[in-house]
Design a protein around this motif. Structure first.
Motif, short mmCIF file in Angstrom:
data_model
loop_
_atom_site.label_atom_id
_atom_site.label_comp_id
_atom_site.label_asym_id
_atom_site.label_seq_id
_atom_site.Cartn_x
_atom_site.Cartn_y
_atom_site.Cartn_z
N PRO A 54 0.82 -1.24 0.14
CA PRO A 54 -0.14 -0.06 -0.01
C PRO A 54 1.00 1.21 -0.02
CG PRO A 54 0.08 -0.91 2.13
CD PRO A 54 0.92 -1.81 1.28
N GLY A 55 0.97 2.21 -0.94
CA GLY A 55 1.79 3.27 -1.14
C GLY A 55 2.97 2.98 -1.48
N GLU A 56 3.72 3.96 -1.55
CA GLU A 56 5.38 3.99 -1.90
C GLU A 56 6.10 2.76 -1.17
OE1 GLU A 56 5.56 8.36 -3.57
OE2 GLU A 56 6.16 8.02 -1.49
N THR A 57 7.09 2.17 -1.99
CA THR A 57 8.11 1.36 -1.42
C THR A 57 9.53 1.72 -1.34
OG1 THR A 57 6.44 -0.47 -1.76
CG2 THR A 57 8.88 -1.40 -1.35
N THR A 58 10.32 1.78 -0.41
CA THR A 58 11.71 1.91 -0.27
C THR A 58 12.37 0.79 -0.29
OG1 THR A 58 11.71 1.98 1.94
CG2 THR A 58 11.26 4.21 0.65
N ALA A 72 18.95 -4.06 -6.95
CA ALA A 72 20.05 -3.46 -7.90
C ALA A 72 19.92 -4.64 -9.18
CB ALA A 72 21.34 -3.45 -7.33
N ALA A 73 19.95 -5.76 -8.73
CA ALA A 73 19.72 -6.95 -9.63
C ALA A 73 18.49 -6.70 -10.59
CB ALA A 73 19.89 -8.17 -9.13
N CYS A 74 17.34 -6.43 -9.86
CA CYS A 74 15.96 -6.37 -10.78
C CYS A 74 16.00 -5.00 -11.51
CB CYS A 74 14.97 -6.25 -9.82
SG CYS A 74 14.56 -7.80 -8.86
N ILE A 75 16.94 -4.06 -10.99
CA ILE A 75 16.89 -2.76 -11.84
C ILE A 75 17.72 -3.17 -13.04
CG2 ILE A 75 17.79 -0.35 -11.90
CD1 ILE A 75 16.91 -0.15 -9.04
N ALA A 76 18.76 -3.63 -12.79
CA ALA A 76 19.63 -3.84 -14.12
C ALA A 76 19.19 -4.93 -15.11
CB ALA A 76 21.03 -4.71 -13.64
N GLU A 77 18.04 -5.73 -14.48
CA GLU A 77 17.28 -6.58 -15.47
C GLU A 77 16.03 -5.74 -16.04
OE1 GLU A 77 16.24 -10.36 -13.89
OE2 GLU A 77 18.20 -10.11 -12.80
N GLY A 78 15.89 -4.53 -15.75
CA GLY A 78 14.67 -3.78 -16.06
C GLY A 78 13.48 -4.07 -15.64
N LEU A 79 13.26 -4.65 -14.48
CA LEU A 79 12.18 -5.01 -13.90
C LEU A 79 11.82 -3.97 -12.67
CD1 LEU A 79 13.22 -8.77 -12.80
CD2 LEU A 79 12.02 -7.88 -14.74
N LEU A 80 12.69 -3.11 -12.34
CA LEU A 80 12.12 -2.16 -11.37
C LEU A 80 13.06 -0.88 -11.91
CD1 LEU A 80 12.86 -3.78 -7.99
CD2 LEU A 80 10.59 -3.59 -8.95
N ARG A 81 12.50 0.37 -11.35
CA ARG A 81 13.06 1.67 -11.42
C ARG A 81 13.03 2.24 -10.02
NH1 ARG A 81 9.06 2.24 -15.30
NH2 ARG A 81 7.15 2.74 -14.41
N ARG A 82 13.88 3.23 -9.75
CA ARG A 82 13.69 4.01 -8.78
C ARG A 82 13.25 5.60 -9.33
NH1 ARG A 82 17.67 2.17 -4.75
NH2 ARG A 82 19.05 0.70 -5.81
N THR A 83 12.37 5.85 -8.50
CA THR A 83 11.63 7.11 -8.90
C THR A 83 11.66 7.96 -7.52
OG1 THR A 83 9.59 6.58 -8.31
CG2 THR A 83 10.29 6.31 -10.64
N ALA A 84 11.44 9.25 -7.53
CA ALA A 84 11.30 10.18 -6.52
C ALA A 84 9.86 9.99 -5.86
CB ALA A 84 11.59 11.69 -6.79
N SER A 85 9.97 10.24 -4.64
CA SER A 85 8.67 10.04 -3.96
C SER A 85 7.63 11.17 -4.25
CB SER A 85 8.71 9.85 -2.21
OG SER A 85 7.51 9.98 -1.57
N GLN A 86 6.20 10.79 -4.37
CA GLN A 86 5.51 11.86 -4.69
C GLN A 86 5.06 12.59 -3.58
OE1 GLN A 86 4.36 12.64 -8.08
NE2 GLN A 86 6.11 11.22 -8.22
N SER A 87 5.43 12.08 -2.18
CA SER A 87 4.76 12.66 -0.99
C SER A 87 6.20 13.31 -0.17
CB SER A 87 4.32 11.75 -0.04
OG SER A 87 5.23 10.60 0.41
N ASP A 88 7.50 12.77 -0.57
CA ASP A 88 8.58 13.59 -0.26
C ASP A 88 9.73 13.27 -1.28
OD1 ASP A 88 11.07 14.09 1.11
OD2 ASP A 88 10.56 12.91 2.81
N GLY A 89 9.83 14.48 -1.87
CA GLY A 89 10.93 14.31 -3.07
C GLY A 89 12.35 13.86 -2.65
#
Length: 155
Positions: free
Chosen positions: A50-54, A74-91
């Motif tokens: 529920p909501g954002e995950t760090t 990091a492995a999931c990002i390298a495989e293109g499965l995840l991306r890191r983004t800025a939080s919408q509630s706390d940049g």
């Protein structure tokens, strides 16, 4: 039967002592490789949160140390499965999101698990399969809620 009498009656049933080992066997028998198991877990935790995950939140949900979760992310990002983004509630915070490829992989894992379930339960009636699936889904949701209550009571 009232819940109190059911609780008293069922508490001595030896089937309840077999729950832990049975759940452990289920975990060991899902996706084909440990890499798939870790990726599937990460993708499901992030999708179901529920909501954002760090990374820290992911580590807590998975029950692992933050460096372990960080390496998996990091492995999931390298495989293109995840991306890191800025939080919408706390940049200042960085949160994790599934990519389109991550959603596709999550669906692929779910299809593999369904096929395995159908093969494993091939001798069950369709009513038994559906009842078990519903109860297992309910157990998972209740276990997540219980885990979050436990974590909140420690804070």
């Amino acid at each position: 039967m009232s819940s109190a009498s059911f609780s008293e009656q069922s508490s001595d049933d030896p089937a309840l002592d077999r729950i832990g080992p049975a759940l452990s066997r289920l975990r060991r028998r899902t996706p084909a490789s440990s890499k798939d198991l870790s990726r599937n877990l990460v993708l499901n935790v992030i999708a179901d949160a529920p909501g954002e995950t760090t990374v820290g939140g992911l580590a807590a949900e998975m029950g692992v140390a933050q460096p372990v979760a960080s390496r998996t992310v990091a492995a999931c990002i390298a495989e293109g499965l995840l991306r890191r983004t800025a939080s919408q509630s706390d940049g200042r915070r960085t949160v994790l999101e599934l990519t389109e490829h991550g959603e596709t992989e999550r669906s692929r894992f779910a299809a593999e698990q369904r096929r395995a379930f159908e093969e494993i339960t091939a001798t069950w009636s369709s009513e038994e399969q559906i009842q078990f699936a519903c109860l297992l889904d309910r157990y998972g949701a209740d276990a997540t809620a219980w885990s979050r209550r436990q974590a909140a009571s420690r804070d």
